[in-house]
Design a protein around this motif. Structure first.
Motif, PDB file in Angstrom:
ATOM      1  N   GLN A 206       0.887  -1.140  -0.084  1.00  0.00           N
ATOM      2  CA  GLN A 206       0.097   0.030   0.075  1.00  0.00           C
ATOM      3  C   GLN A 206       0.670   1.272  -0.038  1.00  0.00           C
ATOM      4  O   GLN A 206       0.627   2.250  -0.700  1.00  0.00           O
ATOM      5  CB  GLN A 206      -0.712   0.148   1.385  1.00  0.00           C
ATOM      6  CG  GLN A 206      -1.839   1.125   1.266  1.00  0.00           C
ATOM      7  CD  GLN A 206      -2.616   1.278   2.614  1.00  0.00           C
ATOM      8  OE1 GLN A 206      -2.593   0.218   3.505  1.00  0.00           O
ATOM      9  NE2 GLN A 206      -3.749   1.969   2.961  1.00  0.00           N
ATOM     10  N   GLN A 207       1.718   1.266   0.863  1.00  0.00           N
ATOM     11  CA  GLN A 207       2.803   2.456   0.890  1.00  0.00           C
ATOM     12  C   GLN A 207       3.623   2.676  -0.666  1.00  0.00           C
ATOM     13  O   GLN A 207       3.852   3.801  -0.853  1.00  0.00           O
ATOM     14  CB  GLN A 207       3.810   2.242   2.045  1.00  0.00           C
ATOM     15  CG  GLN A 207       3.286   2.190   3.410  1.00  0.00           C
ATOM     16  CD  GLN A 207       2.585   3.763   3.594  1.00  0.00           C
ATOM     17  OE1 GLN A 207       3.186   4.939   3.003  1.00  0.00           O
ATOM     18  NE2 GLN A 207       1.308   3.784   4.009  1.00  0.00           N
TER      19      GLN A 207
ATOM     20  N   ILE B 145       2.372   1.684  -3.350  1.00  0.00           N
ATOM     21  CA  ILE B 145       1.334   2.216  -4.357  1.00  0.00           C
ATOM     22  C   ILE B 145       1.185   3.946  -4.285  1.00  0.00           C
ATOM     23  O   ILE B 145       1.169   4.536  -5.056  1.00  0.00           O
ATOM     24  CB  ILE B 145       0.264   1.569  -4.474  1.00  0.00           C
ATOM     25  CG1 ILE B 145       0.546   0.161  -4.899  1.00  0.00           C
ATOM     26  CG2 ILE B 145      -0.919   2.447  -5.002  1.00  0.00           C
ATOM     27  CD1 ILE B 145      -0.710  -0.864  -4.730  1.00  0.00           C
ATOM     28  N   THR B 146       0.999   4.404  -2.785  1.00  0.00           N
ATOM     29  CA  THR B 146       1.051   5.510  -2.605  1.00  0.00           C
ATOM     30  C   THR B 146       2.090   6.295  -3.010  1.00  0.00           C
ATOM     31  O   THR B 146       2.205   7.477  -3.649  1.00  0.00           O
ATOM     32  CB  THR B 146       0.666   5.703  -1.086  1.00  0.00           C
ATOM     33  OG1 THR B 146      -0.303   5.007  -0.494  1.00  0.00           O
ATOM     34  CG2 THR B 146       0.586   7.445  -0.691  1.00  0.00           C
ATOM     35  N   TYR B 147       3.448   5.905  -2.807  1.00  0.00           N
ATOM     36  CA  TYR B 147       4.721   6.512  -3.153  1.00  0.00           C
ATOM     37  C   TYR B 147       4.643   6.796  -4.563  1.00  0.00           C
ATOM     38  O   TYR B 147       5.109   7.747  -5.342  1.00  0.00           O
ATOM     39  CB  TYR B 147       5.877   5.806  -2.744  1.00  0.00           C
ATOM     40  CG  TYR B 147       7.116   6.031  -3.334  1.00  0.00           C
ATOM     41  CD1 TYR B 147       7.834   7.338  -2.664  1.00  0.00           C
ATOM     42  CD2 TYR B 147       7.788   5.692  -4.471  1.00  0.00           C
ATOM     43  CE1 TYR B 147       9.110   7.810  -3.331  1.00  0.00           C
ATOM     44  CE2 TYR B 147       8.904   5.942  -5.093  1.00  0.00           C
ATOM     45  CZ  TYR B 147       9.495   7.063  -4.509  1.00  0.00           C
ATOM     46  OH  TYR B 147      10.856   7.567  -5.028  1.00  0.00           O
TER      47      TYR B 147
ATOM     48  N   SER C 211       2.106   6.845  -6.766  1.00  0.00           N
ATOM     49  CA  SER C 211       1.192   7.697  -7.109  1.00  0.00           C
ATOM     50  C   SER C 211       1.573   9.232  -6.720  1.00  0.00           C
ATOM     51  O   SER C 211       1.608  10.358  -7.605  1.00  0.00           O
ATOM     52  CB  SER C 211      -0.092   7.670  -6.346  1.00  0.00           C
ATOM     53  OG  SER C 211      -1.162   8.760  -6.547  1.00  0.00           O
ATOM     54  N   VAL C 212       2.134   9.305  -5.692  1.00  0.00           N
ATOM     55  CA  VAL C 212       2.702  10.699  -5.298  1.00  0.00           C
ATOM     56  C   VAL C 212       4.071  11.319  -6.270  1.00  0.00           C
ATOM     57  O   VAL C 212       3.897  12.489  -6.803  1.00  0.00           O
ATOM     58  CB  VAL C 212       3.227  10.888  -3.948  1.00  0.00           C
ATOM     59  CG1 VAL C 212       3.914  12.112  -3.576  1.00  0.00           C
ATOM     60  CG2 VAL C 212       1.965  10.765  -3.207  1.00  0.00           C
TER      61      VAL C 212
ATOM     62  N   GLN D 224       2.312  12.203  -9.670  1.00  0.00           N
ATOM     63  CA  GLN D 224       1.884  13.631  -9.295  1.00  0.00           C
ATOM     64  C   GLN D 224       2.813  14.601  -9.423  1.00  0.00           C
ATOM     65  O   GLN D 224       2.880  15.737  -9.909  1.00  0.00           O
ATOM     66  CB  GLN D 224       0.999  13.618  -8.171  1.00  0.00           C
ATOM     67  CG  GLN D 224      -0.307  13.043  -8.260  1.00  0.00           C
ATOM     68  CD  GLN D 224      -1.186  13.082  -7.001  1.00  0.00           C
ATOM     69  OE1 GLN D 224      -0.608  13.458  -5.741  1.00  0.00           O
ATOM     70  NE2 GLN D 224      -2.247  12.459  -7.154  1.00  0.00           N
TER      71      GLN D 224
END
Length: 91
Positions: free
Chosen positions: A24-25, A27-29, A31-32, A35
């Motif tokens: 999960q972390q 995937i978040t990384y 994504s950020v 962006q």
């Protein structure tokens, strides 16, 4: 009930939870990071546009450019005589 089997099962559950949190972390990384890359591209495009606008502003403040633009609009300087050439080929 064998406690070693329960212990192994419990360890597998804990391991699965920990791996899930890392995924999960990750995937978040990603994504950020995506962006941030998009925002960086926008900033670069705006910096380039700003440089072009600053150059245009500087050229518009040039008296020769002002005179050229005014003559393109058909304006004449005080004391000049306006005239129009007609009958040229290709017009």
């Amino acid at each position: 009930m064998r406690w070693d089997k329960v212990g192994r099962a419990l360890l597998l559950v804990v391991l699965a939870v920990v791996v899930g949190l890392y995924v999960q972390q990750g995937i978040t990384y990603l994504s950020v990071r995506s962006q941030a890359d998009q925002q960086r591209a926008i900033v670069q495009r705006m910096v380039k546009q700003n440089k072009g606008l600053a150059a245009r502003q500087q050229s518009l403040n040039n008296p020769a450019t002002i005179e050229q633009d005014a003559r393109a609009l058909g304006m004449v300087m005080p004391g000049e005589r306006p005239y129009a050439v007609t009958g040229l080929p290709g017009r």
